[in-house]
Design a protein around this motif. Structure first.
Motif, PDB file in Angstrom:
ATOM      1  N   VAL A 167       4.172  17.582 -11.721  1.00 16.14           N
ATOM      2  CA  VAL A 167       3.273  19.559 -10.806  1.00 16.14           C
ATOM      3  C   VAL A 167       5.160  19.803 -11.442  1.00 16.14           C
ATOM      4  CG1 VAL A 167       3.977  20.899  -8.890  1.00 16.14           C
ATOM      5  CG2 VAL A 167       2.939  18.824  -8.824  1.00 16.14           C
ATOM      6  N   LYS A 168       6.176  19.222 -11.652  1.00 15.77           N
ATOM      7  CA  LYS A 168       7.688  19.730 -12.000  1.00 15.77           C
ATOM      8  C   LYS A 168       7.047  19.741 -12.918  1.00 15.77           C
ATOM      9  CE  LYS A 168      12.239  18.143 -13.312  1.00 15.77           C
ATOM     10  NZ  LYS A 168      13.195  16.847 -13.069  1.00 15.77           N
ATOM     11  N   GLN A 169       6.116  18.942 -14.156  1.00  7.32           N
ATOM     12  CA  GLN A 169       6.204  19.258 -15.900  1.00  7.32           C
ATOM     13  C   GLN A 169       5.296  20.393 -15.709  1.00  7.32           C
ATOM     14  OE1 GLN A 169       4.660  15.807 -17.238  1.00  7.32           O
ATOM     15  NE2 GLN A 169       6.281  14.436 -17.338  1.00  7.32           N
ATOM     16  N   GLN A 170       4.075  20.863 -14.968  1.00  5.15           N
ATOM     17  CA  GLN A 170       4.080  22.143 -14.774  1.00  5.15           C
ATOM     18  C   GLN A 170       4.010  23.396 -14.326  1.00  5.15           C
ATOM     19  OE1 GLN A 170       1.080  22.290 -16.174  1.00  5.15           O
ATOM     20  NE2 GLN A 170       0.521  24.362 -15.564  1.00  5.15           N
ATOM     21  N   MET A 171       5.460  23.337 -13.461  1.00  5.19           N
ATOM     22  CA  MET A 171       6.155  24.111 -13.327  1.00  5.19           C
ATOM     23  C   MET A 171       7.134  24.679 -14.121  1.00  5.19           C
ATOM     24  SD  MET A 171       7.275  22.649  -9.374  1.00  5.19           S
ATOM     25  CE  MET A 171       7.648  24.649  -8.830  1.00  5.19           C
ATOM     26  N   GLU A 172       7.365  23.296 -15.091  1.00  6.13           N
ATOM     27  CA  GLU A 172       8.614  23.957 -16.278  1.00  6.13           C
ATOM     28  C   GLU A 172       7.472  24.696 -17.070  1.00  6.13           C
ATOM     29  OE1 GLU A 172      10.487  20.260 -16.864  1.00  6.13           O
ATOM     30  OE2 GLU A 172      12.341  20.305 -15.771  1.00  6.13           O
ATOM     31  N   ALA A 173       6.497  23.882 -17.443  1.00  5.23           N
ATOM     32  CA  ALA A 173       5.416  24.997 -18.677  1.00  5.23           C
ATOM     33  C   ALA A 173       5.581  25.791 -18.495  1.00  5.23           C
ATOM     34  CB  ALA A 173       4.695  24.011 -18.754  1.00  5.23           C
ATOM     35  N   ASP A 174       4.988  25.900 -16.886  1.00  2.82           N
ATOM     36  CA  ASP A 174       4.660  27.989 -16.038  1.00  2.82           C
ATOM     37  C   ASP A 174       5.978  28.189 -16.933  1.00  2.82           C
ATOM     38  OD1 ASP A 174       2.394  26.733 -15.959  1.00  2.82           O
ATOM     39  OD2 ASP A 174       2.869  26.672 -13.867  1.00  2.82           O
ATOM     40  N   TYR A 175       7.091  28.097 -15.891  1.00  2.00           N
ATOM     41  CA  TYR A 175       8.764  29.149 -15.486  1.00  2.00           C
ATOM     42  C   TYR A 175       8.707  28.899 -17.047  1.00  2.00           C
ATOM     43  CZ  TYR A 175      13.630  29.820 -16.105  1.00  2.00           C
ATOM     44  OH  TYR A 175      14.111  30.349 -15.483  1.00  2.00           O
ATOM     45  N   ASN A 176       8.208  28.369 -18.430  1.00  2.00           N
ATOM     46  CA  ASN A 176       8.479  28.698 -19.690  1.00  2.00           C
ATOM     47  C   ASN A 176       7.492  29.802 -19.675  1.00  2.00           C
ATOM     48  OD1 ASN A 176      11.003  26.249 -19.785  1.00  2.00           O
ATOM     49  ND2 ASN A 176       9.961  24.958 -19.930  1.00  2.00           N
ATOM     50  N   MET A 177       6.446  29.342 -19.882  1.00  2.00           N
ATOM     51  CA  MET A 177       5.329  30.232 -20.021  1.00  2.00           C
ATOM     52  C   MET A 177       5.712  31.892 -20.421  1.00  2.00           C
ATOM     53  SD  MET A 177       1.585  30.089 -19.819  1.00  2.00           S
ATOM     54  CE  MET A 177       1.567  30.145 -18.145  1.00  2.00           C
TER      55      MET A 177
ATOM     56  N   THR B 228       0.901  -1.802   0.132  1.00  2.00           N
ATOM     57  CA  THR B 228      -0.236  -0.195  -0.124  1.00  2.00           C
ATOM     58  C   THR B 228       1.165   1.326   0.274  1.00  2.00           C
ATOM     59  OG1 THR B 228      -1.736  -1.269   1.189  1.00  2.00           O
ATOM     60  CG2 THR B 228      -1.751   1.618   1.050  1.00  2.00           C
ATOM     61  N   LYS B 229       1.771   1.013   1.404  1.00  2.00           N
ATOM     62  CA  LYS B 229       2.763   2.476   1.165  1.00  2.00           C
ATOM     63  C   LYS B 229       3.356   2.217  -0.526  1.00  2.00           C
ATOM     64  CE  LYS B 229       3.450   2.854   6.133  1.00  2.00           C
ATOM     65  NZ  LYS B 229       4.320   2.938   7.223  1.00  2.00           N
ATOM     66  N   GLN B 230       3.960   1.205  -1.031  1.00  2.00           N
ATOM     67  CA  GLN B 230       4.612   1.382  -2.487  1.00  2.00           C
ATOM     68  C   GLN B 230       3.826   2.008  -3.273  1.00  2.00           C
ATOM     69  OE1 GLN B 230       5.786  -2.088  -3.692  1.00  2.00           O
ATOM     70  NE2 GLN B 230       6.873  -1.651  -5.230  1.00  2.00           N
ATOM     71  N   MET B 231       2.372   1.788  -3.484  1.00  2.00           N
ATOM     72  CA  MET B 231       1.574   2.141  -4.100  1.00  2.00           C
ATOM     73  C   MET B 231       1.187   3.444  -3.832  1.00  2.00           C
ATOM     74  SD  MET B 231       0.954  -0.118  -6.553  1.00  2.00           S
ATOM     75  CE  MET B 231      -0.557   0.759  -7.266  1.00  2.00           C
ATOM     76  N   THR B 232       1.409   4.329  -2.556  1.00  2.00           N
ATOM     77  CA  THR B 232       1.023   5.575  -2.391  1.00  2.00           C
ATOM     78  C   THR B 232       2.463   5.595  -2.885  1.00  2.00           C
ATOM     79  OG1 THR B 232       0.110   4.631  -0.206  1.00  2.00           O
ATOM     80  CG2 THR B 232       0.596   7.666  -0.912  1.00  2.00           C
ATOM     81  N   LEU B 233       3.899   6.166  -2.690  1.00  4.50           N
ATOM     82  CA  LEU B 233       4.865   6.356  -2.605  1.00  4.50           C
ATOM     83  C   LEU B 233       5.031   7.004  -4.840  1.00  4.50           C
ATOM     84  CD1 LEU B 233       7.100   4.760  -0.378  1.00  4.50           C
ATOM     85  CD2 LEU B 233       6.436   6.718  -0.205  1.00  4.50           C
ATOM     86  N   LEU B 234       4.830   5.852  -5.469  1.00  2.32           N
ATOM     87  CA  LEU B 234       4.483   6.321  -6.928  1.00  2.32           C
ATOM     88  C   LEU B 234       3.601   6.880  -7.328  1.00  2.32           C
ATOM     89  CD1 LEU B 234       4.470   1.893  -7.679  1.00  2.32           C
ATOM     90  CD2 LEU B 234       6.097   3.638  -8.023  1.00  2.32           C
ATOM     91  N   GLN B 235       2.389   6.790  -6.490  1.00  2.00           N
ATOM     92  CA  GLN B 235       1.474   7.885  -6.605  1.00  2.00           C
ATOM     93  C   GLN B 235       2.254   9.460  -6.763  1.00  2.00           C
ATOM     94  OE1 GLN B 235      -1.856   7.144  -5.011  1.00  2.00           O
ATOM     95  NE2 GLN B 235      -2.560   5.130  -5.723  1.00  2.00           N
ATOM     96  N   LEU B 236       2.486   9.164  -5.206  1.00  2.00           N
ATOM     97  CA  LEU B 236       3.647  10.914  -5.194  1.00  2.00           C
ATOM     98  C   LEU B 236       4.572  11.651  -5.699  1.00  2.00           C
ATOM     99  CD1 LEU B 236       3.246  10.056  -1.587  1.00  2.00           C
ATOM    100  CD2 LEU B 236       1.646  12.250  -2.457  1.00  2.00           C
ATOM    101  N   ALA B 237       5.071   9.700  -6.553  1.00  2.00           N
ATOM    102  CA  ALA B 237       6.138  10.012  -7.630  1.00  2.00           C
ATOM    103  C   ALA B 237       5.238  10.783  -8.702  1.00  2.00           C
ATOM    104  CB  ALA B 237       7.212   8.863  -7.566  1.00  2.00           C
ATOM    105  N   LYS B 238       4.502  10.072  -9.244  1.00  2.00           N
ATOM    106  CA  LYS B 238       3.588  10.376 -10.490  1.00  2.00           C
ATOM    107  C   LYS B 238       3.589  11.644  -9.852  1.00  2.00           C
ATOM    108  CE  LYS B 238       2.861   5.982 -11.962  1.00  2.00           C
ATOM    109  NZ  LYS B 238       1.607   5.080 -12.524  1.00  2.00           N
ATOM    110  N   ALA B 239       2.112  12.359  -8.843  1.00  2.00           N
ATOM    111  CA  ALA B 239       2.240  13.670  -8.331  1.00  2.00           C
ATOM    112  C   ALA B 239       3.437  14.651  -8.968  1.00  2.00           C
ATOM    113  CB  ALA B 239       1.129  13.598  -7.522  1.00  2.00           C
ATOM    114  N   LEU B 240       4.347  14.525  -8.153  1.00  2.00           N
ATOM    115  CA  LEU B 240       5.787  15.107  -7.963  1.00  2.00           C
ATOM    116  C   LEU B 240       5.880  15.445  -9.946  1.00  2.00           C
ATOM    117  CD1 LEU B 240       7.509  13.808  -4.836  1.00  2.00           C
ATOM    118  CD2 LEU B 240       5.886  16.342  -5.483  1.00  2.00           C
TER     119      LEU B 240
END
Length: 302
Positions: A93-103, A78-90
């Motif tokens: 967020v990183k891709q969104q921040m990069e897109a916002d920064y570039n924009m 369960t914690k491994q799945m949670t960590l995977l979900q958090l990694a995907k969310a991060l």
């Protein structure tokens, strides 16, 4: 006294006793055999009970360990799945921040480019005499190979007199414009120097007023800090303006600033007119006016 003699036949009794002895011996043998069988049965029963108890305890401990292992594995999954979900969310967020920064970077790069062009235009307007002089100098001196006026210096005797007169007139016209620009620039510099020297010379009695510019700007590194700058004119008579700047910085906290909507409205009118006439980009002009309206306007009361 009479003597009585009785004869008793003990043979049946003896036979009976002999048979009883045999039975007693058989009972003794049976008791010993039963005792031995009982001891063996008790021993076997105790061994069986101990074996069952040991097996039951082992199975209980094994079952508890298995349950804990399954529970730990389930929690780990369960914690491994949670960590995977958090990694995907991060990662999102990183891709969104990069897109916002570039924009934002592209938007501000475009904004700053437009501001640079606007400032370049304003600087050219402020230094129009010098720019005009440089342009005239470029046209006359550096572009002589492209300018027809250079033919006046390199023409041969075969060139018609009319063409020489026309080129001479063009050269004289450019020379007149150059001298006029130089005269205007020298006159302005002389007038400014005379005004500053008159204020700093101390020839007149009483107070002498010196223009000074006091600015307070927010720090780009720390929003809670403010940077204060004092600018004062310099001349050949008085080049050290440090005392003026030091004194203005010292009394800046006691100047007594207050709101003045009437003066702000007058300045805003001129400021808006300047933005509409000087700033070519409409969006940049609107942004400058918005920043001007959001800033606080205070006037020195002392």
């Amino acid at each position: 006294m009479a003597n009585l003699v009785f004869e008793v036949n003990t043979s049946p009794m003896a036979q009976t006793v002999d048979s009883v002895k045999a039975h007693v011996n058989g009972v003794t043998t049976a008791v010993v055999a039963m005792e031995s069988a009982l001891i063996a049965a008790e021993r076997q029963a105790s061994e069986t009970i101990c074996k069952n108890v040991d097996n039951g305890f082992y199975m209980l401990i094994k079952s508890q360990i298995s349950q804990k292992a399954v529970s730990a594995y389930t929690e780990m999954t369960t914690k491994q799945m949670t960590l995977l979900q958090l990694a995907k969310a991060l990662e999102n967020v990183k891709q969104q921040m990069e897109a916002d920064y570039n924009m934002i970077s592209a938007r501000y790069a475009k904004l700053f480019q437009s501001l640079n062009k606007t400032l370049e235009t304003r600087v050219k307007e402020l230094d129009r005499p010098a720019m005009k002089l440089a342009e005239i100098r470029k046209n006359i001196v550096f572009d002589k190979l492209k300018d027809e006026s250079s033919l006046l210096l390199s023409s041969s005797g075969e060139v018609a007199a009319v063409e020489q007169i026309a080129l001479s007139g063009k050269l004289k016209q450019k020379t007149r414009e150059t001298l006029k620009t130089l005269s205007s620039s020298i006159t302005e510099d002389q007038s400014y120097s005379e005004k500053v020297n008159g204020m700093l010379s101390g020839e007149e009695a009483g107070f002498q007023y010196i223009p000074a510019l006091f600015t307070v700007t927010e720090s780009l590194l720390n929003p809670d800090d403010y940077i204060e700058n004092v600018y004062a004119p310099q001349s050949d008579i008085w080049k050290n303006t440090a005392p003026v700047a030091s004194e203005i910085s010292r009394v800046s906290g006691d100047l007594g600033w207050g709101a003045n909507d009437e003066e702000k409205s007058v300045v805003r009118k001129e400021f808006v007119s300047l933005c509409e006439n000087e700033v070519a980009d409409k969006r940049v002009a609107e942004e400058i006016i918005r920043l001007f309206d959001e800033s606080s306007w205070e006037v020195c009361e002392k």
